[in-house]
Design an enzyme around this catalytic site. Structure first.
Site, PDB file in Angstrom:
ATOM      1  N   ARG A 134       0.669  -1.257  -0.172  1.00 18.22           N
ATOM      2  CA  ARG A 134       0.110  -0.114  -0.243  1.00 18.22           C
ATOM      3  C   ARG A 134       0.828   1.332   0.086  1.00 18.22           C
ATOM      4  O   ARG A 134       0.239   2.324   0.564  1.00 18.22           O
ATOM      5  CB  ARG A 134      -0.960  -0.032   1.406  1.00 18.22           C
ATOM      6  CG  ARG A 134      -2.142  -1.114   1.394  1.00 18.22           C
ATOM      7  CD  ARG A 134      -2.871  -1.087   0.217  1.00 18.22           C
ATOM      8  NE  ARG A 134      -3.965  -2.299   0.210  1.00 18.22           N
ATOM      9  CZ  ARG A 134      -3.503  -3.575  -0.293  1.00 18.22           C
ATOM     10  NH1 ARG A 134      -2.418  -3.718  -0.819  1.00 18.22           N
ATOM     11  NH2 ARG A 134      -4.449  -4.595  -0.272  1.00 18.22           N
ATOM     12  N   SER A 163     -11.573  -0.813   2.722  1.00 20.02           N
ATOM     13  CA  SER A 163     -10.610  -1.352   3.836  1.00 20.02           C
ATOM     14  C   SER A 163     -10.191   0.014   4.480  1.00 20.02           C
ATOM     15  O   SER A 163      -9.478   0.555   3.638  1.00 20.02           O
ATOM     16  CB  SER A 163      -9.751  -2.027   3.359  1.00 20.02           C
ATOM     17  OG  SER A 163     -10.126  -3.397   3.046  1.00 20.02           O
ATOM     18  N   GLU A 166      -5.657   3.106   5.933  1.00 18.97           N
ATOM     19  CA  GLU A 166      -5.084   2.950   4.484  1.00 18.97           C
ATOM     20  C   GLU A 166      -5.666   4.158   4.022  1.00 18.97           C
ATOM     21  O   GLU A 166      -5.158   4.752   2.841  1.00 18.97           O
ATOM     22  CB  GLU A 166      -5.620   1.783   3.934  1.00 18.97           C
ATOM     23  CG  GLU A 166      -5.266   1.473   2.250  1.00 18.97           C
ATOM     24  CD  GLU A 166      -6.152   0.167   1.828  1.00 18.97           C
ATOM     25  OE1 GLU A 166      -6.296   0.079   1.075  1.00 18.97           O
ATOM     26  OE2 GLU A 166      -5.956  -0.621   2.998  1.00 18.97           O
TER      27      GLU A 166
END
Length: 331
Positions: A157, A231, A327
């Site tokens: 990520r 998410s 995130e």
């Protein structure tokens, strides 16, 4: 002021001074002198964005379109896509064209440009596995740049666009290298089980895409019904020592090997173990089917979601000794 309500999937009604949506590189460059007179926020589809206040500046949403297939030798093809193309539409199109390796990333919300910034991933695949090059315009100069995969420092990520080069470039196009032969990747999560339940013994790429979509739709809320950004937290990667310490306490703990010295532990599992799944805090809540997802229960502000995020993080840290990180881009 320009409302950003329709430009973030959390459904947060905040505003900016002005919104710019160039559909070509030339249009983008013509806008730059006006854009840089104020603080600048670059967004994609708004599926990885949490607005906590009005943005006191300009917002840029690159809208370059187009999908171009460039044949290559050795059974591969390069697929050049405009930054404003919807990510999942590109996957559907490439499978129809007999090009593979994107299917495990189906139904991830967002646009092509964000895939190169965020290094999106799911079911054992990441965007970095297929990104060949990224084209961008430097904000300060208007100069064109083209970066190879190796130059972008991809990690879980992460990319150089999120770190050293944050706020320096605007991505206009991404080129992916895809295969003309299909090899299924089914050893992550419950993908193999889902394929089996479909009655499929020799899955095609379309079958894998169908299974991924079914799994995601079963556990992830529709942003049009319940605002969310998918998410919310990254799955932490811990040292072998920390992993073995936790496994001794929690033998049923799910985990995924990263390398000889590191293991990935699902943040959603830890949040669930802390009793947060399905719970609310004010007008924000943790999704009842997937604890990794924070949702707008109706009328939540960005600050409500941040308050919930912080409460979840505290509990996970207290119970497991691990600090999980968002995130989502919090502005």
């Amino acid at each position: 002021m320009q409302s950003l309500l329709k430009h973030n999937t959390f459904g947060i009604d905040q505003s900016c001074k002005a919104l710019f949506e160039p559909s070509s590189v030339e249009e983008l460059k013509a806008m730059l002198p006006q854009l840089i007179t104020e603080p600048l926020l670059v967004i994609g589809g708004g599926s990885n964005l949490l607005l906590t206040k009005d943005f006191d500046g300009n917002v840029l949403h690159p809208m370059m379109k187009g999908i171009e297939i460039l044949p290559q030798e050795n059974g591969t093809a390069l697929v050049r896509c405009g930054a404003g193309e919807v990510w999942d539409d590109v996957i559907a199109y490439t499978i129809e064209q007999g090009l593979y390796d994107m299917e495990n990333l189906s139904l991830i919300p967002g646009e092509v440009g964000a895939s190169a910034v965020q290094n999106v991933g799911a079911y054992g695949m990441e965007a970095k596995d297929i990104i060949y090059k990224v084209e961008a315009v430097e904000i300060a100069t208007g100069n064109d740049y083209c970066f190879s995969n190796e130059e972008l420092h991809y990690a879980y990520r992460q990319s150089i666009f999120k770190n050293e080069w944050k706020g320096r470039f605007i991505i206009t196009h991404v080129t992916y290298r895809l295969s003309r032969s299909f090899t299924p990747r089914l050893d992550y999560g419950n993908l193999r089980t889902t394929i089996s339940e479909m009655g499929v013994t020799e899955p095609t790429a379309a079958d894998v895409r169908k299974a991924v979509i079914a799994i995601r739709e079963a556990k992830l809320p529709d942003p049009k019904v319940e605002g969310n950004a998918g998410s919310f937290f990254m799955n932490p990667i811990v040292s072998r020592e920390k992993f073995e310490e936790l496994l001794a306490k929690y033998p049923a703990m799910p985990h995924y090997n990263v390398d000889a010295n590191h293991e990935k532990i699902p943040a959603g599992w830890m949040i669930d173990q802390c009793g947060w799944k399905g719970r609310t805090l004010g007008r924000a809540g943790v999704h009842s089917k997937q604890a990794l997802v924070l949702v707008n229960k109706g009328g939540a502000t960005g600050k409500d979601v941040v308050e919930l995020c912080n409460a979840v993080r505290r509990d996970v840290l207290d119970k497991f000794g691990i600090d999980i990180h968002p995130e989502v881009n919090i502005v």
